[in-house]
Structures are given as structure tokens and as C-alpha cells.
Enzyme design. Structure first.
Site, PDB file in Angstrom:
ATOM      1  N   GLU A 195     -48.400 -43.924  34.544  1.00  0.00           N
ATOM      2  CA  GLU A 195     -47.501 -42.766  34.535  1.00  0.00           C
ATOM      3  C   GLU A 195     -48.236 -41.518  34.062  1.00  0.00           C
ATOM      4  O   GLU A 195     -49.199 -41.601  33.308  1.00  0.00           O
ATOM      5  CB  GLU A 195     -46.328 -43.034  33.576  1.00  0.00           C
ATOM      6  CG  GLU A 195     -45.039 -43.435  34.264  1.00  0.00           C
ATOM      7  CD  GLU A 195     -44.367 -42.287  35.040  1.00  0.00           C
ATOM      8  OE1 GLU A 195     -45.032 -41.288  35.386  1.00  0.00           O
ATOM      9  OE2 GLU A 195     -43.159 -42.415  35.308  1.00  0.00           O
TER      10      GLU A 195
ATOM     11  N   LYS B 179     -44.209 -38.217  24.842  1.00  0.00           N
ATOM     12  CA  LYS B 179     -43.475 -37.339  23.922  1.00  0.00           C
ATOM     13  C   LYS B 179     -42.581 -38.218  23.058  1.00  0.00           C
ATOM     14  O   LYS B 179     -41.410 -38.428  23.391  1.00  0.00           O
ATOM     15  CB  LYS B 179     -42.583 -36.368  24.713  1.00  0.00           C
ATOM     16  CG  LYS B 179     -43.303 -35.330  25.556  1.00  0.00           C
ATOM     17  CD  LYS B 179     -42.271 -34.415  26.229  1.00  0.00           C
ATOM     18  CE  LYS B 179     -42.881 -33.436  27.182  1.00  0.00           C
ATOM     19  NZ  LYS B 179     -41.867 -32.731  27.993  1.00  0.00           N
TER      20      LYS B 179
ATOM     21  N   PHE C   4     -42.808 -28.362  27.306  1.00  0.00           N
ATOM     22  CA  PHE C   4     -42.988 -28.563  28.737  1.00  0.00           C
ATOM     23  C   PHE C   4     -44.437 -28.258  29.108  1.00  0.00           C
ATOM     24  O   PHE C   4     -44.976 -27.214  28.759  1.00  0.00           O
ATOM     25  CB  PHE C   4     -42.055 -27.660  29.559  1.00  0.00           C
ATOM     26  CG  PHE C   4     -42.162 -27.932  31.031  1.00  0.00           C
ATOM     27  CD1 PHE C   4     -41.570 -29.055  31.591  1.00  0.00           C
ATOM     28  CD2 PHE C   4     -42.893 -27.080  31.852  1.00  0.00           C
ATOM     29  CE1 PHE C   4     -41.690 -29.327  32.952  1.00  0.00           C
ATOM     30  CE2 PHE C   4     -43.009 -27.345  33.215  1.00  0.00           C
ATOM     31  CZ  PHE C   4     -42.410 -28.467  33.762  1.00  0.00           C
TER      32      PHE C   4
ATOM     33  N   ASP D 232     -41.258 -39.161  28.839  1.00  0.00           N
ATOM     34  CA  ASP D 232     -40.512 -38.109  28.130  1.00  0.00           C
ATOM     35  C   ASP D 232     -39.263 -38.769  27.530  1.00  0.00           C
ATOM     36  O   ASP D 232     -39.320 -39.318  26.426  1.00  0.00           O
ATOM     37  CB  ASP D 232     -40.189 -37.018  29.160  1.00  0.00           C
ATOM     38  CG  ASP D 232     -39.433 -35.838  28.581  1.00  0.00           C
ATOM     39  OD1 ASP D 232     -39.417 -35.684  27.357  1.00  0.00           O
ATOM     40  OD2 ASP D 232     -38.853 -35.060  29.364  1.00  0.00           O
TER      41      ASP D 232
ATOM     42  N   GLY E  36     -46.972 -37.287  39.963  1.00  0.00           N
ATOM     43  CA  GLY E  36     -47.648 -36.770  38.769  1.00  0.00           C
ATOM     44  C   GLY E  36     -48.844 -37.552  38.275  1.00  0.00           C
ATOM     45  O   GLY E  36     -49.756 -36.977  37.696  1.00  0.00           O
TER      46      GLY E  36
HETATM   47  P1  5GP Z   1     -38.458 -39.311  31.715  1.00  0.00           P
HETATM   48  O1  5GP Z   1     -37.684 -40.180  32.649  1.00  0.00           O
HETATM   49  O2  5GP Z   1     -39.359 -40.100  30.773  1.00  0.00           O
HETATM   50  O3  5GP Z   1     -37.600 -38.348  30.984  1.00  0.00           O
HETATM   51  O4  5GP Z   1     -39.341 -38.365  32.579  1.00  0.00           O
HETATM   52  C1  5GP Z   1     -40.422 -38.808  33.240  1.00  0.00           C
HETATM   53  C2  5GP Z   1     -40.852 -37.833  34.326  1.00  0.00           C
HETATM   54  O5  5GP Z   1     -40.375 -36.507  34.102  1.00  0.00           O
HETATM   55  C3  5GP Z   1     -42.341 -37.745  34.339  1.00  0.00           C
HETATM   56  O6  5GP Z   1     -42.913 -38.755  35.134  1.00  0.00           O
HETATM   57  C4  5GP Z   1     -42.583 -36.343  34.854  1.00  0.00           C
HETATM   58  O7  5GP Z   1     -42.608 -36.365  36.256  1.00  0.00           O
HETATM   59  C5  5GP Z   1     -41.389 -35.558  34.364  1.00  0.00           C
HETATM   60  N1  5GP Z   1     -41.696 -34.811  33.108  1.00  0.00           N
HETATM   61  C6  5GP Z   1     -41.329 -35.134  31.849  1.00  0.00           C
HETATM   62  N2  5GP Z   1     -41.795 -34.226  30.958  1.00  0.00           N
HETATM   63  C7  5GP Z   1     -42.478 -33.314  31.678  1.00  0.00           C
HETATM   64  C8  5GP Z   1     -43.230 -32.127  31.323  1.00  0.00           C
HETATM   65  O8  5GP Z   1     -43.383 -31.705  30.168  1.00  0.00           O
HETATM   66  N3  5GP Z   1     -43.809 -31.467  32.366  1.00  0.00           N
HETATM   67  C9  5GP Z   1     -43.700 -31.871  33.662  1.00  0.00           C
HETATM   68  N4  5GP Z   1     -44.323 -31.138  34.584  1.00  0.00           N
HETATM   69  N5  5GP Z   1     -43.008 -32.982  34.024  1.00  0.00           N
HETATM   70  C10 5GP Z   1     -42.416 -33.690  33.048  1.00  0.00           C
HETATM   71 MG    MG Z   2     -43.915 -39.017  36.786  1.00  0.00          MG
END
Ligand code: 5GP
Ligand code: MG
Length: 178
Positions: free
Chosen positions: A102, A134, A155, A106, A48
């Protein structure tokens, strides 16, 4: 770009290219000021962060290296909560300043794991630069050092982020229409 359909979902523009460009440029300026003389290693988290990393690194003007790792926890539009194995962290981090690049923080679970792995490998200073944050969804007590854009708990796709593999090439950031 107004509305875009990807697979079974509709998205609309939230952040146009001009706004992304300004936000990325501010992050680069902060990094150039803060990390002058520290010879940082940037770690781009694939897939990403590829677009953010490319744009950011063109504006980073201090001597530095960049490497790439993979570390995923998402399937479709929901976090699986399971952090998969990290691939590709082969550098010697002993005593280094590391800046993790990053796409989005999220829940914070992915970044927490990666920061820990960098510290375990001896990094002296581990910082996080994220395109998107977020804050409402963050489950850990964590604030990224550099945030280009803070977003609500929706999302999103585009600018490197995907919906089931599609949409990463879109140059702006789109939000799912509910
Ligand atoms: P976390 O571990 O912080 O929950 O998630 C991190 C990863 O989840 C990010 O690097 C990304 O790849 C994915 N992710 C989190 N939120 C979103 C979103 O709104 N859209 C997309 N496409 N990927 C997300
Ligand atoms: Mg990522």
C-alpha cells in the site's frame, strides 16, 4: 524541491528521496528475512503504491510473484469512507502468503477490506507493507506489518500519492501547507 503548487494547493518537502530510499530498503530487508521460503505473492494496490512497489520489489531478493489490484476510497483530500469495488484479484490465494503493498494506511478502512478479501479467498498469511502510516487517524485496531515511514495526520502527495490525480510522479513526499 522546496515548495510546489498543485492545482489550488501548496505543498512542501517532508521526506527527501534519500530518506525514502533508506526506509524502503529497511522494509525490503525485513521482508527478505521474514518471508524466505514462503513463496509470497505481493499485491500492489494501484494507483498510489506503484512507485513504492517498484522500488521495494527491486530490493526483494526471495522468489516471489507480484500482481496488481485497484481499491480506492479517496476523493480530493478527504476520505469518502466508502470503499469501492476491488478490481483485478484473479490469483488463486489458497494457502498462500500474501503481502499487500500500500501507499498509505490512513483510516485503515481500505486495508481492512482488502485483508478480509484475501483471507476469504483462502490466503494462509496476509501481511501489509505500507510506505506511509498515519497511526493517529487509524480507526481500526490495526498495525501494518511493515511501515517505511510513520507520519502525522496531514495530507501528503508525491512518491505515487496524488492530489486529484496530480503529483504522483514527484520523487519525494510533500505535505500540504495549511
Ligand atoms: P484509508 O482507507 O486507510 O483511509 O485510506 C487509504 C487510501 O486513501 C490510500 O491508499 C490513499 O489512496 C488515500 N489517502 C489516505 N491518506 C492520504 C494522503 O494523505 N494523501 C493522499 N494523496 N492520499 C491519501
Ligand atoms: Mg492507496
Amino acid at each position: 524541491m522546496a515548495r510546489v503548487t498543485i492545482l489550488d494547493k501548496t505543498f512542501e518537502t517532508s521526506y527527501p528521496e534519500s530518506q525514502i530510499k533508506d526506509a524502503v530498503s529497511k522494509v525490503a530487508q525485513a521482508i527478505n528475512n521474514d518471508l524466505k521460503g514462503s513463496d509470497p505473492l505481493f499485491l500492489c494496490v494501484l494507483n498510489g503504491a506503484f512507485m513504492f512497489a517498484a522500488d521495494l520489489m527491486k530490493l526483494v531478493n526471495i522468489p516471489s510473484k507480484i500482481s496488481f489490484v485497484k481499491f480506492a476510497s479517496y476523493e480530493g483530500t478527504q476520505s469518502t469512507g466508502v470503499v469501492k469495488q476491488l478490481i483485478g484479484l484473479n490469483e488463486d490465494l489458497t494457502g498462500r502468503t500474501v503481502v499487500i503493498i500500500e501507499d498509505i494506511v490512513d483510516t485503515g478502512i481500505t486495508i481492512e477490506g482488502l485483508v478480509k478479501q484475501c483471507k476469504d479467498k483462502g490466503a494462509a498469511d496476509v501481511r501489509v507493507a505500507t510506505m506511509l502510516f498515519k497511526p493517529q487517524n487509524c480507526k481500526i485496531n490495526f498495525k501494518p506489518d511493515y511501515v517505511a515511514i510513520e507520519i502525522p495526520n496531514d495530507f501528503i502527495v508525491g512518491y505515487g500519492l496524488d492530489y486529484d490525480g496530480y503529483g504522483r510522479n514527484i520523487p519525494e513526499i510533500l505535505t500540504l501547507v495549511k
